[in-house]
Design a protein around this motif. Sequence first.
Motif, mmCIF file in Angstrom:
data_model
loop_
_atom_site.group_PDB
_atom_site.id
_atom_site.type_symbol
_atom_site.label_atom_id
_atom_site.label_comp_id
_atom_site.label_asym_id
_atom_site.label_seq_id
_atom_site.Cartn_x
_atom_site.Cartn_y
_atom_site.Cartn_z
ATOM 1 N N ARG A 179 -14.649 3.823 -9.382
ATOM 2 C CA ARG A 179 -13.117 4.496 -9.411
ATOM 3 C C ARG A 179 -12.465 4.314 -8.094
ATOM 4 N NH1 ARG A 179 -12.402 9.474 -7.565
ATOM 5 N NH2 ARG A 179 -14.609 9.977 -7.766
ATOM 6 N N ALA A 180 -13.368 4.396 -7.170
ATOM 7 C CA ALA A 180 -12.919 4.266 -5.756
ATOM 8 C C ALA A 180 -12.328 2.700 -5.329
ATOM 9 C CB ALA A 180 -14.021 4.486 -4.646
ATOM 10 N N ALA A 181 -12.872 1.895 -6.050
ATOM 11 C CA ALA A 181 -12.360 0.529 -5.788
ATOM 12 C C ALA A 181 -11.167 0.364 -6.665
ATOM 13 C CB ALA A 181 -13.537 -0.376 -6.313
ATOM 14 N N GLU A 182 -11.100 0.977 -7.672
ATOM 15 C CA GLU A 182 -9.864 0.775 -8.756
ATOM 16 C C GLU A 182 -8.655 1.541 -7.913
ATOM 17 O OE1 GLU A 182 -7.250 -0.313 -11.537
ATOM 18 O OE2 GLU A 182 -9.108 -1.045 -11.079
ATOM 19 N N GLU A 183 -8.976 2.565 -7.260
ATOM 20 C CA GLU A 183 -7.790 3.450 -6.559
ATOM 21 C C GLU A 183 -7.492 2.521 -5.256
ATOM 22 O OE1 GLU A 183 -9.561 7.318 -5.776
ATOM 23 O OE2 GLU A 183 -9.344 7.807 -7.525
ATOM 24 N N GLN A 184 -8.381 2.028 -4.740
ATOM 25 C CA GLN A 184 -8.060 1.208 -3.447
ATOM 26 C C GLN A 184 -7.104 -0.190 -3.696
ATOM 27 O OE1 GLN A 184 -8.567 1.953 -0.215
ATOM 28 N NE2 GLN A 184 -7.332 0.310 0.266
ATOM 29 N N ARG A 185 -7.731 -0.660 -4.958
ATOM 30 C CA ARG A 185 -6.912 -1.743 -5.527
ATOM 31 C C ARG A 185 -5.162 -1.449 -5.629
ATOM 32 N NH1 ARG A 185 -4.959 -3.933 -9.970
ATOM 33 N NH2 ARG A 185 -5.586 -2.180 -11.011
ATOM 34 N N LYS A 186 -5.122 -0.315 -6.472
ATOM 35 C CA LYS A 186 -3.871 0.193 -6.876
ATOM 36 C C LYS A 186 -2.948 0.450 -5.609
ATOM 37 C CE LYS A 186 -5.190 2.188 -11.220
ATOM 38 N NZ LYS A 186 -4.820 3.298 -12.084
ATOM 39 N N GLN A 187 -3.513 1.153 -4.570
ATOM 40 C CA GLN A 187 -2.936 1.486 -3.169
ATOM 41 C C GLN A 187 -2.509 0.189 -2.584
ATOM 42 O OE1 GLN A 187 -5.205 3.904 -0.700
ATOM 43 N NE2 GLN A 187 -3.663 4.172 0.801
ATOM 44 N N ASP A 188 -3.550 -0.987 -2.438
ATOM 45 C CA ASP A 188 -2.915 -2.183 -2.045
ATOM 46 C C ASP A 188 -1.852 -2.754 -2.672
ATOM 47 O OD1 ASP A 188 -5.107 -1.544 -0.291
ATOM 48 O OD2 ASP A 188 -6.600 -2.880 -1.207
ATOM 49 N N ALA A 189 -1.974 -2.632 -4.020
ATOM 50 C CA ALA A 189 -0.695 -3.290 -4.784
ATOM 51 C C ALA A 189 0.602 -2.795 -4.489
ATOM 52 C CB ALA A 189 -1.108 -3.197 -6.094
ATOM 53 N N LEU A 190 0.300 -1.487 -4.408
ATOM 54 C CA LEU A 190 1.773 -0.605 -3.876
ATOM 55 C C LEU A 190 2.226 -0.929 -2.654
ATOM 56 C CD1 LEU A 190 3.945 1.545 -4.887
ATOM 57 C CD2 LEU A 190 2.315 3.372 -3.886
ATOM 58 N N GLN A 191 1.450 -1.044 -1.840
ATOM 59 C CA GLN A 191 1.680 -1.396 -0.558
ATOM 60 C C GLN A 191 2.264 -2.759 -0.125
ATOM 61 O OE1 GLN A 191 -1.320 -0.993 2.613
ATOM 62 N NE2 GLN A 191 -0.141 -1.159 4.112
ATOM 63 N N ARG A 192 1.594 -3.557 -1.021
ATOM 64 C CA ARG A 192 2.374 -5.028 -0.961
ATOM 65 C C ARG A 192 3.855 -5.020 -1.418
ATOM 66 N NH1 ARG A 192 -2.915 -6.476 -2.507
ATOM 67 N NH2 ARG A 192 -2.287 -6.644 -4.514
ATOM 68 N N THR A 193 3.831 -4.380 -2.495
ATOM 69 C CA THR A 193 5.300 -4.002 -3.148
ATOM 70 C C THR A 193 6.374 -3.556 -2.291
ATOM 71 O OG1 THR A 193 3.976 -3.818 -5.368
ATOM 72 C CG2 THR A 193 6.408 -3.003 -5.343
ATOM 73 N N GLN A 194 5.824 -2.566 -1.627
ATOM 74 C CA GLN A 194 6.810 -1.849 -0.686
ATOM 75 C C GLN A 194 7.221 -2.818 0.402
ATOM 76 O OE1 GLN A 194 4.777 1.834 0.494
ATOM 77 N NE2 GLN A 194 5.438 2.707 -1.373
ATOM 78 N N GLN A 195 6.084 -3.588 0.907
ATOM 79 C CA GLN A 195 6.565 -4.398 2.129
ATOM 80 C C GLN A 195 7.539 -5.636 1.522
ATOM 81 O OE1 GLN A 195 2.845 -5.599 3.379
ATOM 82 N NE2 GLN A 195 2.339 -4.044 4.525
ATOM 83 N N GLY A 196 7.175 -6.024 0.348
ATOM 84 C CA GLY A 196 8.406 -7.120 -0.155
ATOM 85 C C GLY A 196 9.699 -6.582 -0.590
ATOM 86 N N ALA A 197 9.793 -5.410 -0.767
ATOM 87 C CA ALA A 197 11.072 -4.823 -1.267
ATOM 88 C C ALA A 197 12.010 -4.852 -0.117
ATOM 89 C CB ALA A 197 10.955 -3.680 -2.031
ATOM 90 N N THR A 198 13.184 -5.288 -0.031
ATOM 91 C CA THR A 198 14.250 -5.258 0.992
ATOM 92 C C THR A 198 15.537 -4.794 0.286
ATOM 93 O OG1 THR A 198 14.651 -7.536 0.689
ATOM 94 C CG2 THR A 198 13.103 -7.172 2.396
ATOM 95 N N PRO A 199 16.516 -4.321 1.036
ATOM 96 C CA PRO A 199 17.809 -3.571 0.676
ATOM 97 C C PRO A 199 18.514 -4.582 0.299
ATOM 98 C CG PRO A 199 17.510 -3.364 3.112
ATOM 99 C CD PRO A 199 16.101 -3.712 2.591
ATOM 100 N N GLY A 200 19.461 -4.538 -0.520
ATOM 101 C CA GLY A 200 20.507 -5.791 -0.989
ATOM 102 C C GLY A 200 21.418 -6.126 0.098
ATOM 103 N N MET A 201 21.554 -7.365 0.296
ATOM 104 C CA MET A 201 22.466 -8.003 1.424
ATOM 105 C C MET A 201 23.408 -8.614 0.768
ATOM 106 S SD MET A 201 20.502 -6.970 4.289
ATOM 107 C CE MET A 201 21.332 -8.172 5.491
ATOM 108 N N GLY A 202 24.585 -8.207 1.301
ATOM 109 C CA GLY A 202 25.911 -8.979 1.015
ATOM 110 C C GLY A 202 26.032 -10.332 1.731
ATOM 111 N N SER A 203 27.191 -10.797 1.421
ATOM 112 C CA SER A 203 27.459 -12.045 2.139
ATOM 113 C C SER A 203 27.810 -11.705 3.508
ATOM 114 C CB SER A 203 28.694 -13.028 1.596
ATOM 115 O OG SER A 203 29.860 -12.244 1.549
ATOM 116 N N GLY A 204 27.274 -12.710 4.431
ATOM 117 C CA GLY A 204 27.501 -12.681 5.954
ATOM 118 C C GLY A 204 26.694 -11.473 6.442
#
Length: 206
Positions: A174-199
């Motif tokens: 259970r601890a390993a599964e919780e750690q895996r979910k936490q790592d996946a959430l952290q990667r998702t948050q790091q990969g998300a960037t706000p929308g950027m317009g032209s220029g």
Amino acid sequence: MRVSAYALIPALALAAGAGYAQQQPKADPAGPPAAERTQRLPDRAPGAARGADATGMQGEQQAAAGSAQVIVAQADDQMRADNIIGAPVRSGSGENAEDIGKISDLVFDSDSNLVAAVIGVGGFLGIGAKSVAVSWDALQKVEQDGELAFTSTVSRQQLEDAKAFETREEQEARAAEEQRKQDALQRTQQGATPGMGSGGTTGGAN
């Protein structure tokens, strides 16, 4: 011619010496037989005999100690784990006592003392039952229809409401599964960037 008595003394001495020499046994140039020259040695030295006796006594003591540690038959006041696992547990010994479940596992501490019994509570015919650990002191051995059974000081309702028992392996999983979910959430948050317009500006065109 007269012979002096003093002149006869040396001759008599030589004759007596020769006679004594003839009477003595001649020495064997080869010496005494080998059996007489060689002294018979004992079969074992005293120290070796004592060592052999000590080794024999030690072996006998070890054999006696090993025999004392070997149990050849189950005593009347002894139970086997095979008899306990699968035994039914009830809320009491009376006719109105409820069937709680059956013992599915045993828990020991680091000193090999029995501390708890895991009981499958709820479900139907054992399917979907929840594993709940009960202190071994809360159980009492009884006989039910000629078979080993136990009564519990904890009611069925209390056990159904209790938290399920987790083994160490289940906790680690259970601890390993919780750690895996936490790592996946952290990667998702790091990969998300706000929308950027032209220029490189955000927002819509003016």
